[in-house]
Structures are given as C-alpha cells and as structure tokens.
Design an enzyme around this catalytic site. Structure first.
Site, PDB file in Angstrom:
ATOM      1  N   GLY B  14     -21.973  45.552 -28.637  1.00 17.49           N
ATOM      2  CA  GLY B  14     -22.639  44.401 -28.504  1.00 17.49           C
ATOM      3  C   GLY B  14     -23.294  42.954 -28.457  1.00 17.49           C
ATOM      4  O   GLY B  14     -22.799  42.963 -26.876  1.00 17.49           O
ATOM      5  N   VAL B  82     -22.187  51.802 -33.632  1.00 16.77           N
ATOM      6  CA  VAL B  82     -21.268  52.677 -32.703  1.00 16.77           C
ATOM      7  C   VAL B  82     -20.239  53.833 -33.825  1.00 16.77           C
ATOM      8  O   VAL B  82     -19.520  52.957 -35.228  1.00 16.77           O
ATOM      9  CB  VAL B  82     -19.919  52.034 -32.031  1.00 16.77           C
ATOM     10  CG1 VAL B  82     -19.434  52.776 -31.468  1.00 16.77           C
ATOM     11  CG2 VAL B  82     -21.063  51.443 -30.961  1.00 16.77           C
ATOM     12  N   GLU B 174     -18.837  21.660 -41.404  1.00 14.24           N
ATOM     13  CA  GLU B 174     -19.816  22.050 -41.423  1.00 14.24           C
ATOM     14  C   GLU B 174     -20.886  21.953 -42.453  1.00 14.24           C
ATOM     15  O   GLU B 174     -21.746  21.516 -43.115  1.00 14.24           O
ATOM     16  CB  GLU B 174     -20.630  22.986 -40.586  1.00 14.24           C
ATOM     17  CG  GLU B 174     -20.414  22.539 -39.141  1.00 14.24           C
ATOM     18  CD  GLU B 174     -20.731  23.488 -37.617  1.00 14.24           C
ATOM     19  OE1 GLU B 174     -20.419  22.937 -36.614  1.00 14.24           O
ATOM     20  OE2 GLU B 174     -20.550  24.448 -37.521  1.00 14.24           O
TER      21      GLU B 174
END
Lengths: 448, 448
Positions: B14, B82, B174
C-alpha cells in the site's frame, strides 16, 4: 425551450469545431438556436494526444459546451444523441424522446475512426477521438511500462516495450513522437529495471511518405526528425493482421503489446442516413454553399462534408480550419436566407497546416512559409495556444507546457479513467482476450 | 530486483499516506524496500471531493508512486495486487504470480467503503475512494443537471435536482457543501431552464450531530454553515432503503436520482486474512509498537490498525496524520530491530482536524485553537497545500484554487472517466437498472 412563434429555429448537431463556430456566429441574433451533442464538452482535438502521453490533464483540452456558449441567450445546449433526422418534416429525433423542429439545420457530427473493414481490431488497437480514448491510451502505455518493470521474461519484456502506431498522418506522427519522448524520460528517471534504450516505437504507413497533406520535402523532414527520436518509420506497408501479440505488416511480424490506431476516419453514420450522394470516403458531396442537395435549409459541414473548391481537383481536407470556416459560412448563409438573400458559395482561406514531433520538433506550412524543427514547434505552440478555447484553458495549458518543457510532468502519468475498474496490471485495459502465452506467469516468480 | 544477499528485505503493502511515509523513511538505508500498490498513483485523498465537484483536475491531486520515490535507489515500486500473505514463511504472493520474500513487512492497505451490510446499494450510491470514483460522482451530478435541463416533467425535474449525501463525517460535509456551491454557480451561469433555487441538497447522518470527531460546538457551527449554503441537514436518522428513485430515511421518502455514500469504512480484506484479533470495526488490534501480535517483524499501520494510546479510551481515528506518523514509526522500529535495539511504542502527536464546507467556509481544530468560517477555510487551504505531494501539484492546485475562488472553473465540469462509454444522458452512469417510471419518456417530447 423559449417558446417564440415566428422566430426561426436552428438546430445544430455536433459541437465540434464546425458546430461551435456556427453556434457562436448565430449567438445574439433573433434565431432560436439549439445545439445537440452527445458529450458535454467541446474538445480541442489537436492537443488530445498530449492528454494521452505528453503531460496535459484531460481538463486542459476540453471545456463544457454550455460554458462556451453561456453568453448567448438565444442558444440552448442539449446533452443528447440524435436518433433520426426527418428531412421532409424538418424534425430531429433525439435518444431521450425529445423531438426538435427546425427551420434550418446544421449537421456537423464529424467523423469516427475507420478500421478499414476490420472492426475486430478496435479493442486491440484503440483510436484517439475523445477524452476517454486519450485516458485509455495513457493507461495502456503506462501499464505496459509497469508490466515490463515486473517481468523477468526477456521476450515478454521486449513485446511490452514495443509500441506500434498505425497511420502516418498528423495524429500518428504526434503519437509516435510523444511515446518516444515519454518512455525516454520516465524510464530514465522513475523505473529501476527497464532502460530507455530497450523501448522501440514503430510507425507504420501505407503510403510511401508521412503526412500526405504536406509536400514531400516536409514529409521527409518529419521522417528524419522522428528518426532522431528513435522512432522506426515503415513506409509503403499495409497492416495485414493485429492481435494481442502484435501486428503483421508487409509480411513481417512485429511483436507488441501496445498497438495504437491512427490510420483512418469515416464520417458519422448520420452522413449515410441523410440519403444524399457521397464521395469515396463516405462524406456527403454538398453544394458550393455547403447545403445538402435538394435541401437548401440543411447545411452539412466539417468532416461530414465533401466540398471541392472551384478549380481544385480534390475536396477540402477534414481539418479544423475547414470546419470552423464552414460553420461560420453556414451561419452567414442562414442569416442571408432568412433575409431572403441568396446564399454565397463557401470559400476556404488556407492558413496552413502543422504537426508536432515530440517535445521540441515539428513541421509547419504557414502560407508560403515552410518550417521544420524547433522553429516549427514554436510556431505550433503559438498557433495552438491562440486557438485554444477559453482563457483559463489557454493559461493552464501554457503553464503546463512551460513546465513540461522544463521538466517532466508527473501529474499526467496517472492511470485513471479509460477502461474502468480493472486492476491495472498486465491486463492493460480491454486487451488480453486471448490466453496468456505459456510460461508467462511462471516467469514472474522472482522469489530469491 | 537487485539481488543483495544479506541486506534485509522490507515489503510495504500500500502506498497511501502510511505506506509512503514508511517508504520515504526507509529510503537511503541499506534495506531493500519493495512497495506494492494496485494503483500507480498516490492519492491526496483529502482533496478528492474537489476533483468530483469543485474544480480540480484528477491529475492535480495524485502523483505516480514511482515518481515520488524515484530518488531512493533502494526502493522499488510494483504495480500489482496482493493475493496472500504467508506469515510463517514470510512471503507475499501477488496477483501476477510474483512472490516476494521479506524480513520485515509493513501492511498499510487502508480501508474500503462499508455499506453496513447493504452492498446492493453500492451501484446506486457511489462512494469516493479513488480517482475513478471522483470522476463517476462528477459524471452523475453533472448528468443529473443536464437531464433536468432537458425534462419537461416537474416531478422528474425535482428528483433530478435533489442530491442526497449519506454520512455526516468530513467527506459527507465536504461533498454536500461542494454540490451546493457547484449547482448554485453553474445553474446560474450556464443553464437556461433550471434555476439554482430549484436544487435541494440533503445531508443525512445517523448520529445526533455532524463530525463526531470534533467537539459539539464545532459540529453545531458546521450545521449552521451548511445551512447558509442551503444544505438541509437531517440528524439522528438512519437510511433504511436506497433505490433508483431515492432514499427512505427515518420513515420519510426523499425522491432523488443522485445519492452519494460517505457513511462508513471498513479495513481492507487483508486485515481479516492476517488472522489476528480485530476491533469492532474490523481493524487489527496491534501491539503498542504497531506490530502484529505474535509477529514482531510485521507492522500494521493506518486505517487497518486499531491502536489505543495509553490512558485513552478509544483507538486513534483513521485519518492521514495517524497513518503518516505510524508509517514513520514503523520505519524507525525496523531500523532499531535491525540494529538489535528494542522497538519503541507509537506516540501520536495530535496536530488537529479540519473540514471544509463549500468554497469559503470550514471548521478547524488546531492544537488548542478552534476556528470556523473563512478563517478556518484559510487555515485549511494552507495546511492542505503544505502537505500536498510534489511541488508541481502544489503549484497547480494553488493556481487552480485561486482561479476557482475568483471565478468558476469550467475545465473540471467535463464528463469523462468514471463509468465508461455510456452516452452520458439520463442513464447517469451505472444507474437505471430499474425500469423508467411510466410517462418518463413521453414527458420529453417538446415539439412545438
């Protein structure tokens, strides 16, 4: 839509260069104008290859159509697709069930890609006509480089690092040059296991020279400039087959995982639906004033129209200056017809022609001037900035270019858009319909 | 990969805030570091909603991972997914068949969206986790406005102009503020038949206040500031049903064609696969030094980890400052372990928390400071510019913001990316699995 009995209605199909020029020219008149397009944006197509490969964001080369036309209160924009044109009843039927009546119609639906009867090549060798295409090409080229970084199989690595561009017109030349530039830069800086010298870019053209619209001297300069970038140019050869492993061209197999198509265009299917005589490439042979034969109220312009100027032997080419000038002429003729004046024949003012080759090379023909190399590239920059729609875009593209010219531009190397949601690995977007070559996965095991 | 016997191998899964911080901290050491991510870009997620709705280009908030790490010769980047972590044998298996051996592993695969057991809502109410999501949300909101401009059916128009945002955390606040701002601006300027006053934005939150991570005073300010923008806030109500016609919330039906989901996250499925005890929200309960219980060589950080600081009653929240600091701490602890020193427990330095509300409003908690309104917004701008990855992005985002603040930014209102290739009309991307309401198409006939 504003109900205005008595005010003549104009419908414009397509908001490319031609349709938009017509809409702008009709803005502020007492006509009621409706522009229909299946995309919500006008695209500055000459820079589209830069979205795919050379550092521009998708938003830099496009602008919402309704934004461009917002100051013209008599112009309305509809995001929709045309299903049918009813010439006798003067109506346009849209996909959403809307029917538009018109007094004057401008058909400017442009062109689409032609695979010369091999539509099965389309998923393997994408074309570049809109923003999603450009993002898809970006995805494929970057995914191939990523996969080459992963693989331990030398043969597969070679296939992944070989890029074939079919078609030696301006788009093909621009794509090939941009791939050469891009791979040289980012492989040098960002990758560990792949070297710039390992990539191979092949440009294939059926004719015996590049850029047929130019004179031979500039074609030859283009070939030499591409050579300086390391692009192999194959002239006079025809693509016989394209599959997941590469292309068969002139009897030779070029193994490649990334093939791009820039070889041919054909007019929108609307051209055939209009039922008028068409030229060899499918474009409608229009009257000298750009009207459809037998329909003085219908104008066909841009890439859909075939118009041979008096004294010329070939029709005008399908390029943006022709479309823009035809759009303006159609608008003028509508205003004349409305005032009961006779329409005027279209006259093309040839401003020239240019194509870029990578980051700082180009060829250009401007009036009587012929330019090559950096000088031509600077002329290209200037002309394209000048014509780019919208002030903000002009500023941002200019800043981006300065930046891209000074140093590599990482933002535009993001794999997003284009083919959706696939894990962006070896699959490389829509490809890989055929099975993996044997031993392909085993080669990846690099456990130490 | 460089073969280096004896040099310890670190694999980082990641390249979000946590993984990237760890990779940077390990750059230039004598460890061999491999970063694996399924995307080729690092995303500045706090600005993602601006790509969807508020004028940024996709390329402004993302940067290729290998670009960010290019100066660290000991760090390699793989674009891959993965498949499995083999803890006993210390190996990571990737989708492409590659197997990576490690001496130290950092698992930083982040979180994904949780629909609280209603995964069937996902196609109707998209979340916003990556660039393709942001472009999809942009497509849906703009397509709804376009369809509202086309329709003659008042009820359908109301549905098209009603936007429901589920979830009152920072992302939901937002999104709601940005939709209110965007629709007010472009309906006023670019549309002909739809008025800004006709739009309705509803923000739905299960708890009895917005932004639970803040103190109640700032939650209340957020509610008031959203109200100034015209956003309806519904607190203490639970979403019971979502379908193509809208949402059922607290027994009330809100008819809407555009529902956005910002209500919940759950850790990557890799968390469950690691086989360690997890907290109520599925995160792995890590040791005080961020290691996996029973595996001192495996660090779990960021949104996948549940770490309750000494003396605290709740675990640290899943926000970027926590992930960044955990990534840096994991890198430090790996270097300590390699030098046979004991690892140190993680200590979080709380820098604060902020959320924007539309174009010039925000709430912020910075240390002991509490800010609201324009002052908080300016603080937000400053902090986000500061942390944005890469100088070019910082400059371009800054210019874009200045521009967007001074006038509307048309470039980012282009419908491209997200759901592919559909004609962008009423279908609004992936929606419309259910049949159209009766009379829907007939209503469009506006022939006069």
């Amino acid at each position: 839509m504003a109900e205005a009995p008595g005010r003549p209605k104009v419908v414009i199909i397509g908001a490319g260069f031609g349709g938009l020029a017509a809409a702008k020219a009709l803005g502020g008149t007492d006509l009621v104008v409706t522009v229909v397009d299946r995309l919500n944006y006008h695209l500055f197509q000459p820079l589209l290859y830069q979205v795919a490969l050379a550092g521009l964001a998708a938003t830099d080369v496009a602008c919402p159509i309704r934004r461009i036309l917002r100051h013209h209160a008599n112009v309305e924009v509809l995001l929709d697709e045309v299903r049918q044109i009813d010439l006798p009843r003067r109506r346009v039927h849209l996909a959403d069930g809307i029917t538009l009546a018109y007094d004057y119609l401008i058909v400017a639906a442009g062109a689409e890609t032609s695979y010369f009867g091999h539509d099965e090549w389309a998923p393997i060798a994408p074309d570049i006509k809109d923003l999603d295409d450009a993002l898809e090409i970006r995805r494929r080229v970057l995914s191939a480089l990523e996969a080459a970084e992963r693989t331990d199989d030398p043969q597969e690595k070679r296939r992944l690092l070989t890029f074939v561009v079919v078609g030696g017109g301006p788009t093909g030349v621009e794509l090939a040059g941009a791939i050469a530039d891009l791979s040289a830069e980012i492989l040098h800086e960002d990758f560990r296991r792949v070297k710039p010298s390992e990539t191979r870019v092949v440009l294939v053209e059926m004719a015996d020279r590049l850029l047929l619209a130019f004179e031979p001297k500039l074609s030859e300069s283009t070939r030499l400039q591409l050579g300086e970038l390391g692009v192999e140019v194959r002239l006079g050869v025809r693509v016989e087959q394209i599959d997941d492993d590469g292309v068969l061209v002139g009897g030779e197999v070029i193994q490649s995982r990334t093939v791009l198509w820039a070889a041919g265009v054909r007019p929108s299917p609307l051209a055939a639906a209009l039922g008028a005589p068409r030229d060899r490439s499918g474009r409608i042979v229009v009257e000298p004033d750009c009207t459809l034969p037998g329909h003085r109220e219908v104008f066909v312009i841009g890439d859909m129209a075939s118009l041979t100027p008096a004294g010329a032997s070939v029709p005008l080419p399908g390029i943006s200056p022709v479309a823009i000038q035809e759009g303006q002429a159609a608008a003028r003729n509508i205003l004349r017809a409305k005032g009961s004046l006779p329409t005027e024949p279209f006259r093309y003012f040839d401003k020239g022609f240019m194509a870029t080759i990578g980051r700082a090379r180009a060829v250009a023909k401007l009036g009587r001037l012929r330019m090559t190399g950096l000088v031509a590239w600077l002329a290209w920059v200037f002309v394209h900035l000048w014509y780019l729609v919208g002030f903000r875009n002009r500023l941002v593209v200019f800043l981006n270019w300065i930046w891209a010219y000074l140093m590599a531009n990482p933002g535009a190397r993001i794999i997003a858009g284009g083919s959706p949601r696939r894990p962006p690995g070896m699959q490389g977007g829509k490809r890989r319909a055929t099975p993996e070559p044997p031993g392909y996965h085993q080669a990846f095991n690099r456990l130490k």
